[in-house]
Design a protein around this motif. Structure first.
Motif, PDB file in Angstrom:
ATOM      1  N   ASP A 178     -36.256 -88.780  -7.859  1.00 13.10           N
ATOM      2  CA  ASP A 178     -34.891 -88.932  -8.347  1.00 13.10           C
ATOM      3  C   ASP A 178     -33.861 -88.833  -7.228  1.00 13.10           C
ATOM      4  O   ASP A 178     -32.701 -88.506  -7.460  1.00 13.10           O
ATOM      5  CB  ASP A 178     -34.586 -87.909  -9.445  1.00 13.10           C
ATOM      6  N   GLU A 204     -31.039 -82.414 -13.292  1.00  5.62           N
ATOM      7  CA  GLU A 204     -30.353 -83.044 -14.407  1.00  5.62           C
ATOM      8  C   GLU A 204     -29.222 -83.961 -13.956  1.00  5.62           C
ATOM      9  O   GLU A 204     -28.998 -85.019 -14.562  1.00  5.62           O
ATOM     10  CB  GLU A 204     -29.806 -81.976 -15.364  1.00  5.62           C
ATOM     11  N   ASP A 205     -28.484 -83.594 -12.884  1.00  8.58           N
ATOM     12  CA  ASP A 205     -27.387 -84.451 -12.439  1.00  8.58           C
ATOM     13  C   ASP A 205     -27.913 -85.809 -11.978  1.00  8.58           C
ATOM     14  O   ASP A 205     -27.309 -86.859 -12.252  1.00  8.58           O
ATOM     15  CB  ASP A 205     -26.575 -83.776 -11.340  1.00  8.58           C
ATOM     16  N   ARG A 206     -29.043 -85.804 -11.321  1.00  9.37           N
ATOM     17  CA  ARG A 206     -29.640 -87.058 -10.863  1.00  9.37           C
ATOM     18  C   ARG A 206     -30.243 -87.840 -12.023  1.00  9.37           C
ATOM     19  O   ARG A 206     -30.148 -89.071 -12.064  1.00  9.37           O
ATOM     20  CB  ARG A 206     -30.704 -86.771  -9.803  1.00  9.37           C
ATOM     21  N   GLU A 208     -29.174 -87.876 -14.990  1.00 14.76           N
ATOM     22  CA  GLU A 208     -28.079 -88.495 -15.734  1.00 14.76           C
ATOM     23  C   GLU A 208     -27.679 -89.815 -15.088  1.00 14.76           C
ATOM     24  O   GLU A 208     -27.403 -90.801 -15.785  1.00 14.76           O
ATOM     25  CB  GLU A 208     -26.878 -87.548 -15.782  1.00 14.76           C
ATOM     26  N   ARG A 211     -30.243 -92.351 -16.099  1.00 16.29           N
ATOM     27  CA  ARG A 211     -29.997 -92.885 -17.445  1.00 16.29           C
ATOM     28  C   ARG A 211     -28.911 -93.945 -17.406  1.00 16.29           C
ATOM     29  O   ARG A 211     -29.020 -94.993 -18.059  1.00 16.29           O
ATOM     30  CB  ARG A 211     -29.608 -91.748 -18.387  1.00 16.29           C
ATOM     31  N   ARG A 212     -27.859 -93.686 -16.652  1.00 12.75           N
ATOM     32  CA  ARG A 212     -26.793 -94.685 -16.517  1.00 12.75           C
ATOM     33  C   ARG A 212     -27.325 -95.965 -15.889  1.00 12.75           C
ATOM     34  O   ARG A 212     -26.865 -97.062 -16.209  1.00 12.75           O
ATOM     35  CB  ARG A 212     -25.655 -94.122 -15.659  1.00 12.75           C
TER      36      ARG A 212
END
Length: 346
Positions: A178, A204-206, A208, A211-212
């Motif tokens: 990620d 989680e920040d990566r 997200e 997902r984008r």
């Protein structure tokens, strides 16, 4: 001029170095406007790969041409250009095959013998085969320039992983990693039409951002647990797997989640991943393709998409520093406080 210089693991400094100048008729001198810190830079920053004091840093950059040699015809002073992370003549056997990273006259930015991109200017050898002119319409559109900058490496490298893995429209792809390259691998898989894109990552920040970019499934388990989860959710594995890290555990996971008859496209710089699970590859007819990405071959098509507004890898650049802030950029990435640092030189 000022540029980033390696001194020791954990110690990179911005200091005065000689100004670049035209040395060959095929050279250009380019004033750097934007650069990056790369995840692969962390290998020498952490002391994992061997670098010597005085080596110049940075291989991702773009800028404005200041001077050209007598043989340069493709760019002129005042042109805004971007460069792949390797320079090449564009004429040898390998360049003509789209494998510019194997150019018989080429090389890579930084290190002992070349200017690094994390500085105020660069002498660009083999300018005609290397530099890509950015259309004047871009002008000083900072948002668009930020979208173009990842094409110097991570976007092209993620794309290479997807191409090498054989990502196809309607297919399933798994991306291991990620970091910026893995995230660009997700973007590339979506661009090539994959219907299902699974990312294996932990922050989680990566995730997200993934997902984008088009990830449909997220796996946060590690090692064997991650492999078992992917095999279960896919009913046997992914046909195309993108290995975007380069360590043994990531390569083991990539081979482990590949579907029989599938392909692993590997682009992570090998750091202990050289020992492969050949038994699994043999028994399941899993192919391994990839390597150092010939980014110069991919820039034209990717640049067209960025300019058309259909491709935007800029979210991987989540930290901006000036030239004096380059050491902080390294530290932030090393400590996982940033995905990738952009250096705004001027």
């Amino acid at each position: 001029m000022r540029a980033t210089v390696f001194h020791a693991p954990g110690d990179v400094r911005v200091e005065n170095v000689p100004d670049p100048r035209i040395e060959q008729g095929t050279d250009a001198v380019v004033r750097v406007t934007h650069a990056c810190v790369c995840g692969s830079d962390l290998w020498f920053y952490r002391g994992i790969s061997r670098w010597e004091e005085g080596y110049r840093c940075g291989h991702e950059w773009m800028g404005i041409v200041e001077d050209v040699g007598s043989e340069v015809t493709s760019v002129k002073p005042g042109d805004r250009v971007l460069s792949p992370f390797a320079f090449s003549d564009g004429e040898c056997e390998y360049c003509l095959k789209g494998l510019q990273t194997s150019c018989v006259h080429g090389g890579f930015w930084g290190g002992a013998d070349s200017d690094g991109g994390q500085g105020e200017a660069v002498r660009a050898p083999l300018a005609d085969g290397t530099l890509v002119k950015i259309p004047e319409v871009v002008a000083d559109d900072e948002a668009l320039l930020k979208s173009i900058l990842p094409l110097t490496d991570v976007m092209g490298t993620g794309h290479h992983a997807a191409v090498a893995a054989g990502v196809r429209a309607g297919g399933t792809a798994a991306v291991v990693g990620d970091g910026a390259v893995g995230l660009c691998g997700v973007l590339s898989a979506r661009r090539l039409g994959a219907e299902r894109i699974i990312i294996l990552g932990h922050r989680e920040d990566r995730l997200e951002v993934a997902r984008r970019f088009g990830a449909t499934d997220v796996v946060t388990a590690r090692d064997e647990a991650a492999v078992e989860e992917v095999l279960e959710m896919t009913g046997g594995g992914a046909e195309a797997v993108l290995e975007c890290v380069g360590v043994k555990s990531s390569m083991d996971s990539a081979i482990g989640v590949a579907r029989p008859g599938g392909t692993v496209g590997f682009v992570g710089v090998p750091q202990g991943s050289e020992e492969l699970n050949l038994g699994r590859m043999f028994g399941s007819n899993i192919a391994l393709r990839g390597g150092v990405a010939p980014v110069r071959a991919y820039i034209p098509e990717l640049l067209d998409d960025v300019l058309a507004g259909t491709l935007d890898p800029s979210p991987v650049l989540d930290l901006t520093v000036d030239l004096d802030g380059v050491p902080e950029g390294y530290a932030a990435m090393d400590e996982r406080r940033a995905i990738k640092a952009m250096v705004r030189v001027r």
